[in-house]
Motif scaffolding. Structure first.
Motif, PDB file in Angstrom:
ATOM      1  N   ARG A 149     -24.566  -7.955 -43.102  1.00 50.85           N
ATOM      2  CA  ARG A 149     -23.887  -6.739 -43.498  1.00 50.85           C
ATOM      3  C   ARG A 149     -22.581  -6.725 -43.812  1.00 50.85           C
ATOM      4  O   ARG A 149     -21.849  -7.202 -42.548  1.00 50.85           O
ATOM      5  N   ARG A 150     -21.763  -6.682 -44.561  1.00 46.44           N
ATOM      6  CA  ARG A 150     -20.325  -6.579 -44.716  1.00 46.44           C
ATOM      7  C   ARG A 150     -19.832  -5.117 -44.545  1.00 46.44           C
ATOM      8  O   ARG A 150     -20.123  -4.053 -45.235  1.00 46.44           O
ATOM      9  N   TYR A 151     -18.619  -5.077 -43.989  1.00 44.44           N
ATOM     10  CA  TYR A 151     -18.002  -3.803 -43.539  1.00 44.44           C
ATOM     11  C   TYR A 151     -16.281  -4.272 -43.801  1.00 44.44           C
ATOM     12  O   TYR A 151     -16.011  -5.407 -43.877  1.00 44.44           O
ATOM     13  N   LYS A 152     -15.655  -3.054 -43.623  1.00 45.28           N
ATOM     14  CA  LYS A 152     -14.163  -3.624 -43.782  1.00 45.28           C
ATOM     15  C   LYS A 152     -13.478  -4.571 -43.012  1.00 45.28           C
ATOM     16  O   LYS A 152     -12.733  -5.433 -43.161  1.00 45.28           O
ATOM     17  N   ASP A 153     -14.054  -4.382 -41.509  1.00 41.95           N
ATOM     18  CA  ASP A 153     -13.318  -5.095 -40.490  1.00 41.95           C
ATOM     19  C   ASP A 153     -14.337  -5.592 -39.878  1.00 41.95           C
ATOM     20  O   ASP A 153     -14.035  -6.121 -38.776  1.00 41.95           O
ATOM     21  N   LYS A 154     -15.556  -5.848 -40.069  1.00 46.55           N
ATOM     22  CA  LYS A 154     -16.456  -6.671 -39.202  1.00 46.55           C
ATOM     23  C   LYS A 154     -17.705  -7.208 -40.074  1.00 46.55           C
ATOM     24  O   LYS A 154     -18.031  -6.757 -41.316  1.00 46.55           O
ATOM     25  N   ILE A 155     -18.645  -8.127 -39.717  1.00 47.76           N
ATOM     26  CA  ILE A 155     -19.710  -8.674 -40.313  1.00 47.76           C
ATOM     27  C   ILE A 155     -20.884  -8.439 -39.195  1.00 47.76           C
ATOM     28  O   ILE A 155     -20.626  -8.650 -38.231  1.00 47.76           O
ATOM     29  N   LEU A 156     -21.946  -7.874 -39.738  1.00 47.04           N
ATOM     30  CA  LEU A 156     -23.148  -7.631 -38.930  1.00 47.04           C
ATOM     31  C   LEU A 156     -24.077  -8.785 -39.455  1.00 47.04           C
ATOM     32  O   LEU A 156     -24.429  -8.859 -40.617  1.00 47.04           O
ATOM     33  N   ILE A 157     -24.451  -9.788 -38.697  1.00 47.83           N
ATOM     34  CA  ILE A 157     -25.479 -10.900 -39.175  1.00 47.83           C
ATOM     35  C   ILE A 157     -26.734 -11.041 -38.376  1.00 47.83           C
ATOM     36  O   ILE A 157     -26.526 -10.860 -36.977  1.00 47.83           O
ATOM     37  N   ASN A 158     -27.795 -11.253 -38.924  1.00 52.33           N
ATOM     38  CA  ASN A 158     -29.111 -11.487 -38.157  1.00 52.33           C
ATOM     39  C   ASN A 158     -29.810 -12.611 -38.947  1.00 52.33           C
ATOM     40  O   ASN A 158     -29.872 -12.510 -40.187  1.00 52.33           O
ATOM     41  N   SER A 159     -30.555 -13.336 -37.972  1.00 56.58           N
ATOM     42  CA  SER A 159     -31.359 -14.488 -38.561  1.00 56.58           C
ATOM     43  C   SER A 159     -32.583 -14.594 -37.884  1.00 56.58           C
ATOM     44  O   SER A 159     -32.449 -14.523 -36.616  1.00 56.58           O
ATOM     45  N   ILE A 160     -33.638 -14.229 -38.402  1.00 55.19           N
ATOM     46  CA  ILE A 160     -35.190 -14.472 -37.824  1.00 55.19           C
ATOM     47  C   ILE A 160     -35.788 -15.365 -38.561  1.00 55.19           C
ATOM     48  O   ILE A 160     -35.873 -15.490 -39.598  1.00 55.19           O
ATOM     49  N   CYS A 161     -37.018 -15.743 -37.994  1.00 53.51           N
ATOM     50  CA  CYS A 161     -38.050 -16.352 -38.318  1.00 53.51           C
ATOM     51  C   CYS A 161     -38.573 -15.717 -39.428  1.00 53.51           C
ATOM     52  O   CYS A 161     -38.890 -14.488 -39.556  1.00 53.51           O
ATOM     53  N   ASP A 162     -38.655 -16.343 -40.744  1.00 50.82           N
ATOM     54  CA  ASP A 162     -39.217 -15.774 -41.867  1.00 50.82           C
ATOM     55  C   ASP A 162     -40.341 -14.728 -41.787  1.00 50.82           C
ATOM     56  O   ASP A 162     -41.436 -15.254 -41.628  1.00 50.82           O
ATOM     57  N   PRO A 163     -40.191 -13.365 -41.874  1.00 46.80           N
ATOM     58  CA  PRO A 163     -41.547 -12.702 -41.712  1.00 46.80           C
ATOM     59  C   PRO A 163     -42.299 -12.473 -43.083  1.00 46.80           C
ATOM     60  O   PRO A 163     -43.301 -12.013 -42.833  1.00 46.80           O
ATOM     61  N   TYR A 164     -41.924 -13.369 -43.943  1.00 43.66           N
ATOM     62  CA  TYR A 164     -42.863 -13.360 -45.452  1.00 43.66           C
ATOM     63  C   TYR A 164     -43.783 -14.646 -45.186  1.00 43.66           C
ATOM     64  O   TYR A 164     -44.662 -14.830 -46.037  1.00 43.66           O
ATOM     65  N   VAL A 165     -43.728 -15.432 -44.352  1.00 45.75           N
ATOM     66  CA  VAL A 165     -44.344 -16.683 -44.084  1.00 45.75           C
ATOM     67  C   VAL A 165     -45.240 -16.539 -42.772  1.00 45.75           C
ATOM     68  O   VAL A 165     -45.094 -15.471 -42.208  1.00 45.75           O
ATOM     69  N   ARG A 166     -46.120 -17.626 -42.247  1.00 44.51           N
ATOM     70  CA  ARG A 166     -46.638 -17.324 -40.972  1.00 44.51           C
ATOM     71  C   ARG A 166     -46.170 -17.001 -39.753  1.00 44.51           C
ATOM     72  O   ARG A 166     -44.920 -17.355 -39.999  1.00 44.51           O
ATOM     73  N   PRO A 167     -46.581 -16.252 -38.891  1.00 45.91           N
ATOM     74  CA  PRO A 167     -45.935 -15.949 -37.843  1.00 45.91           C
ATOM     75  C   PRO A 167     -45.498 -17.101 -36.835  1.00 45.91           C
ATOM     76  O   PRO A 167     -46.056 -18.086 -36.887  1.00 45.91           O
ATOM     77  N   SER A 168     -44.305 -16.869 -36.513  1.00 45.82           N
ATOM     78  CA  SER A 168     -43.599 -17.902 -35.645  1.00 45.82           C
ATOM     79  C   SER A 168     -42.700 -17.267 -34.522  1.00 45.82           C
ATOM     80  O   SER A 168     -42.134 -16.132 -34.860  1.00 45.82           O
ATOM     81  N   VAL A 169     -42.591 -17.912 -33.333  1.00 47.76           N
ATOM     82  CA  VAL A 169     -41.689 -17.160 -32.330  1.00 47.76           C
ATOM     83  C   VAL A 169     -40.641 -18.136 -32.032  1.00 47.76           C
ATOM     84  O   VAL A 169     -39.735 -17.848 -31.148  1.00 47.76           O
ATOM     85  N   VAL A 170     -40.505 -19.436 -32.648  1.00 49.66           N
ATOM     86  CA  VAL A 170     -39.556 -20.372 -32.480  1.00 49.66           C
ATOM     87  C   VAL A 170     -39.103 -20.912 -33.623  1.00 49.66           C
ATOM     88  O   VAL A 170     -39.590 -21.193 -34.710  1.00 49.66           O
ATOM     89  N   SER A 171     -37.628 -21.004 -33.669  1.00 52.99           N
ATOM     90  CA  SER A 171     -36.893 -21.336 -35.029  1.00 52.99           C
ATOM     91  C   SER A 171     -36.409 -22.759 -34.693  1.00 52.99           C
ATOM     92  O   SER A 171     -35.595 -23.526 -35.535  1.00 52.99           O
TER      93      SER A 171
END
Length: 169
Positions: free
Chosen positions: A131-153
């Protein structure tokens, strides 16, 4: 996003993301079933007394609770106070996508979603949301929830975030 700080997932994606929790609750559920059969209905076909099965149920229940909070924490966005022009943002995006093999799924002025597919690296892939804002960036990276369940990347979630932020600075 909920409250601009946590990634919002659809029903199926939530199931995939939290799938380890119900899996870990199988043992405590079976313990409860055996305990009810033994103490309430006086039916016991188990070779062990239900109190002995408690030694298996408690650690599994504790692990399920622990994984619930870990998976919930992983949905939080990381905030970086960065002033970046649109061209610098797109240049960092192109370099990161090229280096890590991101596939851009959605790229608007304020939000970007990308996927890094499976590539024999141990991880089944990740979903990256920025997510881009004027003065900051919010970023998230998670194991892909569209494929098989995973708890480790295997470090890919951290690598996705660190590489993009390094190119952006």
């Amino acid at each position: 996003m909920a409250g601009k700080q946590r990634l919002r997932l659809s029903g199926f994606q939530l199931f995939q993301h939290y799938a380890v929790v119900p899996f870990l609750l199988i043992t405590p559920a079976l313990y409860c079933w055996f305990a009810v059969r033994h103490y309430v209905f006086s039916l016991s076909t188990a070779s062990r007394h239900p109190s002995e099965l408690l030694t298996l149920a408690i650690p599994s229940a504790v692990l399920a609770i622990l994984f619930y909070f870990i998976q919930k924490h992983l949905l939080r966005f990381q905030e970086y106070p960065i002033l970046a022009s649109s061209s610098a943002f797109h240049k960092a995006l192109e370099r990161t996508a090229s280096e890590l093999g991101w596939r851009i799924a959605n790229n608007t002025q304020h939000i970007l979603q990308a996927h890094r597919p499976w590539n024999w690296s141990g991880s089944w892939g990740e979903t990256i949301t920025i997510r881009r804002y004027k003065d900051k960036i919010l970023i998230n990276s998670i194991c892909d929830p569209y494929v098989r369940p995973s708890v480790v990347s295997f470090g890919w979630n951290r690598r996705n975030v660190d590489t993009f932020i390094a190119y952006l600075r």
